[in-house]
Design an enzyme around this catalytic site. Structure first.
Site, PDB file in Angstrom:
ATOM      1  N   LYS B 116       1.024 -13.633 -18.128  1.00  8.56           N
ATOM      2  CA  LYS B 116       2.480 -13.741 -18.231  1.00  8.56           C
ATOM      3  C   LYS B 116       3.115 -12.472 -18.803  1.00  8.56           C
ATOM      4  CE  LYS B 116       2.496 -18.045 -16.824  1.00  8.56           C
ATOM      5  NZ  LYS B 116       2.386 -19.220 -17.678  1.00  8.56           N
ATOM      6  N   GLU B 204      10.138 -15.517 -26.425  1.00  8.27           N
ATOM      7  CA  GLU B 204      11.256 -15.533 -25.485  1.00  8.27           C
ATOM      8  C   GLU B 204      12.409 -16.304 -26.092  1.00  8.27           C
ATOM      9  OE1 GLU B 204       9.420 -15.729 -20.959  1.00  8.27           O
ATOM     10  OE2 GLU B 204      10.367 -17.487 -21.792  1.00  8.27           O
ATOM     11  N   HIS B 239       6.813 -31.243 -18.833  1.00  5.41           N
ATOM     12  CA  HIS B 239       6.636 -29.976 -18.111  1.00  5.41           C
ATOM     13  C   HIS B 239       6.107 -30.178 -16.696  1.00  5.41           C
ATOM     14  CE1 HIS B 239       7.525 -27.861 -21.793  1.00  5.41           C
ATOM     15  NE2 HIS B 239       6.614 -28.583 -22.407  1.00  5.41           N
ATOM     16  N   ARG B 296       0.559 -18.972  -4.708  1.00  3.06           N
ATOM     17  CA  ARG B 296      -0.100 -19.990  -3.881  1.00  3.06           C
ATOM     18  C   ARG B 296       0.970 -20.837  -3.217  1.00  3.06           C
ATOM     19  NH1 ARG B 296       1.570 -23.933  -7.212  1.00  3.06           N
ATOM     20  NH2 ARG B 296       1.418 -23.560  -9.439  1.00  3.06           N
TER      21      ARG B 296
END
Lengths: 154, 501
Positions: B116, B204, B239, B296
């Site tokens: 990430k 973040e 999530h 993907r």
């Protein structure tokens, strides 16, 4: 016919009546479809269809977008675990004969259904075997203790 | 050239890919674990090879075993689907080295997007907006904690700590006040080390009230990289997405073009090939920020297929074979909604459920698509993901698509295993969903204390009557008995009654 189902608030008693092909409960009426579904007419005359399936002791019902799990409380649990005595446990009426002579059955198979004291009793094979005789047919009245079927245990 | 495709996956997505191969005239090989021997996807393949081993690690994740099956069956391409090995750069590399075509991007692209922090840096360099925040490169615990503390002053609260190798919410912590920071950072690092063997955590800004909007892209070897518009997947629980749609209800053509161009830039920055998804957070201000790129095919790809008319899996196969993609200019037509049917108890914290699919009767009719890997009589086991099916509808407008989804969910009958069908159905009646003003906190806000179905008394009475009639009429005795010999002796489902409606 009386049935009990479990609920978080305790057992729910359900008594359905039958007249010909029509079952009823209060203002609700139902008929059995050829494919096993139930056609239910509600008090306001609206019609909807229920799907049902039994898994273990639980009846699963789908009706009007909702799915219900209704666990049935077996009346007199001893009647289903009585070691397979193939005699009438009490006087009553044969509701259904589920096997025929010559049929091989596994232990636990329901052979006959008897109605007595307004309750259903299942006559269950205690061991694997072959049905050698069926002594009564549906709607017959039977006395307590009479032999209902004969099973040649293998 | 590709002529024979091994599908290194199972269930619903394996079925989707095998069908696309069959339509394209390609030979197919399925691989399956022993407990999948009777699964639907095995039947859809021209050839099926059983994997040895019991655990997922020994079967669907066993790279050597899968490669040797590919060689022995003469497969010249491997499609990884999603999950399992689909984002494993080492596997993509091993496949290529074995001279087998990998249906997906290069191992380098997978690596650059898989980490990430690397992805954030790459995206910033490509001019793609990333969420305000800072990468924390320090590996040592004390140094990392000090760097996180220092970064917190610049990033501001509330903030999100995220594992660089993360996914699925693991190694992720929301922090709302400075006094909670160090504990949260330690917790996130601990979780990240346990789950990924990599404790690096970055910082973040937490963008509340944002939508999750993602852009589908396609890139071929002939220099063409395009986007196919957006999907909105804000409605999530734990999530995990449950309700996805295309287009996003609040999208404008200008914003679509800006996000699409950013996604194309992201893909080009890593020399992307094949189908991929660039995920963004769309803030209420209209600003959008890069979240991550999934290298993907994605679970929710059908909604894009329905509104663009592009068969994404077919394009993947075409691109892998070295052909140019076949789609023309982007045309978005009507509205598509997908819901994910899970075997889970929505009224009990979405706890996964198992059981037989004694009745499995999906809806039919106009505008309804069902992607599934199960059929009536199958068993839902704890071995794999509890997703049973994806129900997708298309209609000329968003409100008609919602109406169609309600109708389809009402028709959907699953008995024997608890599902989230009713939850999804009631979700369709929520004001936020109707107006399209959903965000990533919608489910938590709508049902802070958990969801429970609202059932009319008359419906419940009818259900009780149906069960009582079922018992009295002996309906279960006329049902076909299925013995589940794959089940252990202690299974509550060792005998089940199945009915052919």
């Amino acid at each position: 016919m009386h049935h009990q189902f479990k609920s978080p608030e305790g057992p729910i008693e359900v008594s359905v009546a039958r007249e010909g092909d029509v079952w009823s409960l209060g203002h609700l009426e139902a008929t059995l479809m050829g494919d096993g579904r139930l056609r239910i007419v509600q008090a306001d005359s609206s019609v909807a269809f229920a799907h049902v399936a039994k898994v273990g002791d639980v009846w699963w019902v789908h009706f009007q977008g909702h799915t219900f799990k209704l666990e049935r409380i077996e009346p007199g649990a001893t009647d289903t675990d009585d070691g397979g005595g193939l005699t009438a446990p009490m006087p009553g009426k044969i509701l259904q004969v589920l096997v025929t002579v010559g049929e091989s059955v596994k232990a636990g198979t329901t052979l006959m259904v008897l109605e007595a004291m307004k309750m259903e009793h299942r006559i269950v094979a205690a061991a694997d075997g072959v049905v050698t005789a069926v002594h009564f047919s549906a709607h017959d009245q039977v006395e307590q203790g009479v032999a209902l079927l004969s099973l040649d245990e293998s | 050239m590709v002529s024979k495709v091994l599908v290194a996956n199972r269930g619903e997505i394996a079925c989707r890919i095998l069908r696309a191969c069959s339509e394209a005239g390609l030979q197919t090989v399925a691989i399956y674990a022993q407990n999948d021997a009777r699964s639907m996807f095995v039947e859809l393949a021209d050839q099926a090879v059983e994997l040895t081993g019991d655990s997922i690690g020994e079967t669907y994740l066993d790279q050597n075993q899968i490669l040797s099956i590919a060689r022995s069956t003469g497969a010249d391409a491997i499609h990884p689907g999603f999950g399992f090995l689909s984002e494993r750069a080492d596997f993509a590399r091993a496949v290529s080295q074995a001279n087998i075509q990998w249906v997906g991007p290069s191992p380098e692209a997978i690596e650059q997007m898989g980490d990430k922090m690397t992805a954030r840096i790459t995206m910033r360099a490509a001019g793609v907006p990333v969420i305000p925040g800072e990468e924390i490169e320090q590996e040592d615990e004390d140094e990392a904690l000090a760097a996180i503390e220092s970064a917190s002053h610049r990033v501001g609260y509330p903030m999100l700590l995220k594992a660089s190798s993360g996914g699925g919410g693991k190694g992720m912590r929301a922090v709302h006040a400075p006094e909670d920071l160090i504990e949260a950072a330690k917790g996130a690092r601990r979780e990240a080390i346990a789950a990924f063997g990599d404790g690096r955590v970055y910082v973040e800004r937490l963008l509340t009230g944002s939508k999750h909007v993602e852009i589908q892209i396609l890139a071929d070897r002939h220099g063409r990289t395009i986007h196919l518009g957006e999907r909105e997947c804000s409605v999530q629980r734990r999530h995990q997405k449950v309700f996805e749609e295309a287009p996003c209800a609040t999208m404008t053509p200008e914003l679509r073009e800006a996000m699409g161009q950013a996604a194309v830039a992201a893909a080009e920055a890593v020399d992307y090939e094949g189908a991929g998804t660039v995920e963004f957070l769309l803030a209420p201000s209209g600003e959008f920020f890069f979240l991550e790129m999934n290298t993907r095919i994605q679970v929710e790809h059908p909604v894009t297929e329905l509104v663009t008319g592009v068969d994404l899996v077919r394009e993947q196969l075409r691109i892998a074979a070295g052909e140019p993609m076949s789609c023309g200019p982007l045309m978005i037509r009507g509205h598509a909604i997908e819901v994910r049917l899970y075997a889970e108890d929505a009224s009990n914290n979405f706890l996964p459920a198992i059981g037989p699919l004694a009745v499995f009767r999906p809806p039919e009719g106009p505008g309804v698509r069902l992607d599934t890997g199960v059929r009536e009589g199958d068993e839902v086991t704890p071995n794999y993901d509890p997703m049973l099916a994806k129900l997708i509808v298309w209609a000329p407008s968003r409100s008609e698509a919602l109406q169609r989804m309600r109708r389809a969910l009402d028709e959907f009958v699953v008995l024997g295993t608890t599902t989230n069908i009713r939850f999804l159905r009631e979700l369709c009646d929520e004001e936020e969903v109707i107006t399209g003003h959903t965000d990533t906190t919608t489910i938590d806000r709508l049902w802070p204390n958990g969801w429970a179905p609202s059932i009319a008394r008359s419906t419940e009475d009818a259900a009780l009557m149906a069960a009582a009639i079922g018992e009295s009429a002996g309906l279960h005795r006329s049902q076909v008995q299925v013995s589940e010999d794959t089940q252990g002796p202690t299974s509550p489902f060792s005998t089940l009654n199945r009915r052919y409606p």
